[in-house]
Write a protein that holds these residues in place. Structure first.
Motif, PDB file in Angstrom:
ATOM      1  N   ASP A  63      -9.317   9.706  -2.010  1.00  0.00           N
ATOM      2  CA  ASP A  63      -8.947   8.834  -2.800  1.00  0.00           C
ATOM      3  C   ASP A  63      -7.728   8.947  -3.121  1.00  0.00           C
ATOM      4  OD1 ASP A  63     -11.517   7.859  -3.352  1.00  0.00           O
ATOM      5  OD2 ASP A  63     -12.144   9.245  -4.929  1.00  0.00           O
ATOM      6  N   ILE A  87      -5.170   6.285  -1.383  1.00  0.00           N
ATOM      7  CA  ILE A  87      -4.762   5.241  -0.853  1.00  0.00           C
ATOM      8  C   ILE A  87      -4.671   4.134  -1.898  1.00  0.00           C
ATOM      9  CG2 ILE A  87      -4.829   3.449   0.934  1.00  0.00           C
ATOM     10  CD1 ILE A  87      -6.142   5.398   2.699  1.00  0.00           C
ATOM     11  N   HIS A  88      -3.502   3.414  -2.197  1.00  0.00           N
ATOM     12  CA  HIS A  88      -3.534   2.543  -3.561  1.00  0.00           C
ATOM     13  C   HIS A  88      -2.896   1.489  -2.838  1.00  0.00           C
ATOM     14  CE1 HIS A  88      -3.732   6.101  -6.501  1.00  0.00           C
ATOM     15  NE2 HIS A  88      -3.378   6.669  -5.388  1.00  0.00           N
ATOM     16  N   CYS A  97      -7.897   6.534   7.260  1.00  0.00           N
ATOM     17  CA  CYS A  97      -6.966   5.622   7.489  1.00  0.00           C
ATOM     18  C   CYS A  97      -6.383   5.162   8.880  1.00  0.00           C
ATOM     19  CB  CYS A  97      -5.817   5.944   6.145  1.00  0.00           C
ATOM     20  SG  CYS A  97      -4.926   7.361   6.692  1.00  0.00           S
ATOM     21  N   VAL A 123       0.907  -1.227  -0.008  1.00  0.00           N
ATOM     22  CA  VAL A 123       0.041  -0.033   0.051  1.00  0.00           C
ATOM     23  C   VAL A 123       0.822   1.223   0.045  1.00  0.00           C
ATOM     24  CG1 VAL A 123      -0.194  -0.109   2.456  1.00  0.00           C
ATOM     25  CG2 VAL A 123      -1.948   1.241   1.128  1.00  0.00           C
ATOM     26  N   ALA A 178      -8.976   2.615   2.149  1.00  0.00           N
ATOM     27  CA  ALA A 178      -8.867   2.856   0.709  1.00  0.00           C
ATOM     28  C   ALA A 178     -10.355   3.402   0.146  1.00  0.00           C
ATOM     29  CB  ALA A 178      -8.449   1.799  -0.213  1.00  0.00           C
ATOM     30  N   GLY A 184      -8.476   0.804  -4.505  1.00  0.00           N
ATOM     31  CA  GLY A 184      -8.051   2.258  -4.701  1.00  0.00           C
ATOM     32  C   GLY A 184      -8.584   2.906  -5.773  1.00  0.00           C
ATOM     33  N   CYS A 207     -11.731   6.508   2.226  1.00  0.00           N
ATOM     34  CA  CYS A 207     -10.741   7.718   2.167  1.00  0.00           C
ATOM     35  C   CYS A 207     -11.371   8.914   1.172  1.00  0.00           C
ATOM     36  CB  CYS A 207      -9.092   7.630   1.295  1.00  0.00           C
ATOM     37  SG  CYS A 207      -8.229   8.831   1.218  1.00  0.00           S
ATOM     38  N   GLU A 248      -2.790  -2.108  -9.331  1.00  0.00           N
ATOM     39  CA  GLU A 248      -3.626  -1.703  -8.276  1.00  0.00           C
ATOM     40  C   GLU A 248      -4.925  -2.638  -8.089  1.00  0.00           C
ATOM     41  OE1 GLU A 248      -5.749   2.243  -6.804  1.00  0.00           O
ATOM     42  OE2 GLU A 248      -3.681   2.257  -7.565  1.00  0.00           O
TER      43      GLU A 248
END
Length: 103
Positions: free
Chosen positions: A84, A86-87, A31, A18, A78, A99, A81, A96
Motif C-alpha cells: 500500500d 503507491i500514491h 507495479c 504518482v 496501486a 492509493g 500493491c 490523492e
C-alpha cells in the motif's frame, strides 16, 4: 446537423502524478509488471517511479506524471500493491485519488 459530445469521465482530463513511499515498499514488483514505463525496481530491491526520460527518481517523495494511456495500469498497481505504498494524486490540488490515502 448538431454533433453531441459525450462528457469525459470525471477526472479524465485532470493531470495526475504518482509517487511511492519506499518505507512501505515490499519490493514485490507488481507495479513494475503492470506499468514498467512508470515503475522500476532498483538494486536496493525497492520500487521507484521513473521520469518521462526513463530516469529512476530516487529522491524521497519524487513524483512523475501519469500518462493518460497508462492510467489504468498505474491504478491497478496501486490497488494490487501489497505494501500500500503507491500514491496517485491530482497535480492541481495534490489530493490523492488512488492509493492508501484516497477517499
Amino acid at each position: 446537423m448538431s454533433v453531441q459530445h459525450e462528457a469525459p469521465a470525471e477526472g479524465a482530463e485532470e493531470a495526475l502524478e504518482v509517487w511511492i513511499d519506499q518505507d512501505l515498499c515490499t519490493g514485490d514488483g507488481i507495479c513494475a509488471q503492470y506499468a514498467p514505463e512508470v515503475f522500476e525496481l532498483d538494486i536496493d530491491g525497492l520500487a521507484y517511479v521513473k521520469s518521462a526520460d526513463d530516469e529512476l527518481l530516487q529522491e524521497v517523495g519524487a513524483t512523475t506524471p501519469v500518462p493518460l494511456p497508462l492510467l489504468q495500469d498505474v491504478v491497478d498497481s496501486a490497488k494490487e500493491c501489497p505494501g500500500d505504498c503507491i500514491h496517485v494524486r491530482r497535480v492541481r490540488d495534490r489530493v490523492e485519488v488512488y492509493g492508501p490515502d484516497a477517499d
